[in-house]
Design an enzyme around this catalytic site. Sequence first.
Site, PDB file in Angstrom:
ATOM      1  N   ARG A   1      -7.966  -9.357  10.735  1.00  0.00           N
ATOM      2  CA  ARG A   1      -8.021 -10.433   9.711  1.00  0.00           C
ATOM      3  C   ARG A   1      -8.733 -11.791  10.696  1.00  0.00           C
ATOM      4  NH1 ARG A   1      -1.913  -8.953   9.667  1.00  0.00           N
ATOM      5  NH2 ARG A   1      -1.877  -6.908   8.848  1.00  0.00           N
TER       6      ARG A   1
ATOM      7  N   CYS B   1      -2.360 -18.517  14.799  1.00  0.00           N
ATOM      8  CA  CYS B   1      -2.374 -17.708  16.257  1.00  0.00           C
ATOM      9  C   CYS B   1      -2.224 -19.052  17.591  1.00  0.00           C
ATOM     10  CB  CYS B   1      -3.238 -16.386  16.316  1.00  0.00           C
ATOM     11  SG  CYS B   1      -2.672 -15.072  14.782  1.00  0.00           S
TER      12      CYS B   1
ATOM     13  N   ASP C   1      -5.943   3.353  12.003  1.00  0.00           N
ATOM     14  CA  ASP C   1      -6.107   2.499   9.945  1.00  0.00           C
ATOM     15  C   ASP C   1      -6.805   3.060   9.171  1.00  0.00           C
ATOM     16  OD1 ASP C   1      -4.726   1.705   8.278  1.00  0.00           O
ATOM     17  OD2 ASP C   1      -3.433   0.262   9.866  1.00  0.00           O
TER      18      ASP C   1
ATOM     19  N   ASP D   1     -10.586  -0.868  15.105  1.00  0.00           N
ATOM     20  CA  ASP D   1     -10.994  -0.545  13.216  1.00  0.00           C
ATOM     21  C   ASP D   1     -12.956  -1.194  13.382  1.00  0.00           C
ATOM     22  OD1 ASP D   1     -11.452  -3.204  12.052  1.00  0.00           O
ATOM     23  OD2 ASP D   1      -8.814  -2.903  11.918  1.00  0.00           O
TER      24      ASP D   1
ATOM     25  N   ARG E   1       1.325  -0.820  -0.072  1.00  0.00           N
ATOM     26  CA  ARG E   1       0.088   0.223  -0.253  1.00  0.00           C
ATOM     27  C   ARG E   1       1.083   0.969   0.139  1.00  0.00           C
ATOM     28  NH1 ARG E   1      -3.328  -0.264   4.660  1.00  0.00           N
ATOM     29  NH2 ARG E   1      -4.691  -1.774   3.039  1.00  0.00           N
ATOM     30  N   TYR E   2       1.675   1.294   0.600  1.00  0.00           N
ATOM     31  CA  TYR E   2       2.727   3.051   1.122  1.00  0.00           C
ATOM     32  C   TYR E   2       4.266   1.719   0.262  1.00  0.00           C
ATOM     33  CZ  TYR E   2       0.796   3.586   5.583  1.00  0.00           C
ATOM     34  OH  TYR E   2      -0.403   3.491   7.093  1.00  0.00           O
TER      35      TYR E   2
ATOM     36  N   CYS F   1      -7.280 -14.329  18.636  1.00  0.00           N
ATOM     37  CA  CYS F   1      -7.316 -12.361  20.511  1.00  0.00           C
ATOM     38  C   CYS F   1      -9.228 -12.299  19.741  1.00  0.00           C
ATOM     39  CB  CYS F   1      -6.600 -11.482  19.698  1.00  0.00           C
ATOM     40  SG  CYS F   1      -5.117 -11.778  19.226  1.00  0.00           S
TER      41      CYS F   1
ATOM     42  N   ARG G   1       6.223   0.538   1.653  1.00  0.00           N
ATOM     43  CA  ARG G   1       6.447  -0.736   2.660  1.00  0.00           C
ATOM     44  C   ARG G   1       5.565  -1.910   1.899  1.00  0.00           C
ATOM     45  NH1 ARG G   1       5.328   3.378   6.976  1.00  0.00           N
ATOM     46  NH2 ARG G   1       5.166   4.819   4.495  1.00  0.00           N
TER      47      ARG G   1
ATOM     48  N   CYS H   1      -9.085  -9.070  16.414  1.00  0.00           N
ATOM     49  CA  CYS H   1      -8.444  -9.551  14.745  1.00  0.00           C
ATOM     50  C   CYS H   1      -8.956  -8.692  14.365  1.00  0.00           C
ATOM     51  CB  CYS H   1      -8.495 -10.428  15.104  1.00  0.00           C
ATOM     52  SG  CYS H   1      -6.773 -11.425  14.152  1.00  0.00           S
TER      53      CYS H   1
ATOM     54  N   LYS I   1      -2.642   4.414   7.798  1.00  0.00           N
ATOM     55  CA  LYS I   1      -2.817   5.543   9.071  1.00  0.00           C
ATOM     56  C   LYS I   1      -2.684   6.964   9.087  1.00  0.00           C
ATOM     57  CE  LYS I   1      -0.616   0.742  10.977  1.00  0.00           C
ATOM     58  NZ  LYS I   1      -0.457   0.170   9.483  1.00  0.00           N
TER      59      LYS I   1
END
Length: 382
Positions: A141, A132, A337, A300, A119-120, A136, A123, A139, A344
């Site tokens: 994602r 994982c 974000d 988010d 995206r950037y 969480c 990066r 999360c 961000k």
Amino acid sequence: MSSVLHSSFDLRPPRFEQVGQPQWASWHWQHQNRLRTIDDFRDVLELTAQQRQAFEASTDRFRVALTPHYAALMDPDDPGCPIRLQAMPNPGELTDHPFERTDPLAEEEHMPVPGLTHRYPDRALLYVSHHCPVYCRHCTRKRKVSNPTTAASKAQIQRSIDYIADTPQIRDVIISGGDPLTLSDERLDDILGKLRRIEHLDVIRLGTRNPVTLPQRITAELAEVLKRHRPIYINTHFNHPAELCEEAATALRRLVDAGCVLGNQMVLLRGVNDDADTVMKLNRRLLRHGCRPYYILQCDMARGITHFRTPLKTGLEIMDHLRGRIGGVGVPDFVVDLPGGGGKVELLPEYIIDRRPSEHGDVVTFRNFQGEQFEFVDVDGS
Ligand SMILES: *Cc1c(COP(=O)(O)O)cnc(C)c1O
Ligand code: SF4
């Protein structure tokens, strides 16, 4: 704050009473003995009727899994325990809101090759695993984490590495997931080695929550791998001071000793860390262990996490409290974000109260962290 940390081993629930220290310290054992079903929580937690219901209804949406280590940090009697809130399904997860999104950050839209978000300009985010140790509840994602059908294959990771090698404007790669430490030491060594050989990369980062959820994974052998490719920038994800126990501190120490540069990305979560005192305590404890608070992330608009969200003003109030009361190394950036892949942006409390022209330039009135006012003469840029 006491400098003596609690240990998850000492806090282990009756279910694990017979487990000895060597087993507890083994990440294989921790992984194999993860708590997944409602029955696994007998002798661990008193679930409320609501939590029991949410547990049963949530399993086909987003799986439950907890390491015994993380489970031991929960207060068995407190339904609002900040660790429990992050790991156990809550009724709020089951309520859909019209503004929620499956892929809030449009990570899938900015994929030049599958498994890599670019995206950037400088990066790239490389997904190497969708598993994982702990899932969480907050999360972002959820759409792919814990879903075995979306796992990145070796060939796919290789194609991403090839893309990075062919794209010289990328200077910074973030290895992410899921949790990349779900991969074996050999696989990580291979990926890190291939990235290190790419001339135009300045920064190799790993995003991992293992220091929190499975600190036993940070073995001497893993530390050797990381050291071989140093410096690796590691961003971890502590959300509450109770997570930084003795085992976590040992993991952080190993990473620091391996030449890793540690940062923390806290997600601001209602009922977990949405007050300045908790964040202050967390940040002090992180600094003590060589981990610099990097971001406070606004929660988010992912599906099923709205019950965790706080108003933007909560984050700003926390930032206002930190600045001036803890050194700059303890003050992270508060970022949102932007949905749809905007990236961000940082939010700051307003420190400028007034600006009025004068003969020599604008007189700007600031307030400091204690609310006192100060005048500063700005220069005219021309
Ligand atoms: C967050 C993020 C990064 C890294 O951002 P930093 O602000 O440099 O930590 C890179 N790519 C994507 C897609 C991201 O969401
Ligand atoms: S460790 Fe990270 S990727 Fe995994 S469930 Fe937690 S927030 Fe999601």
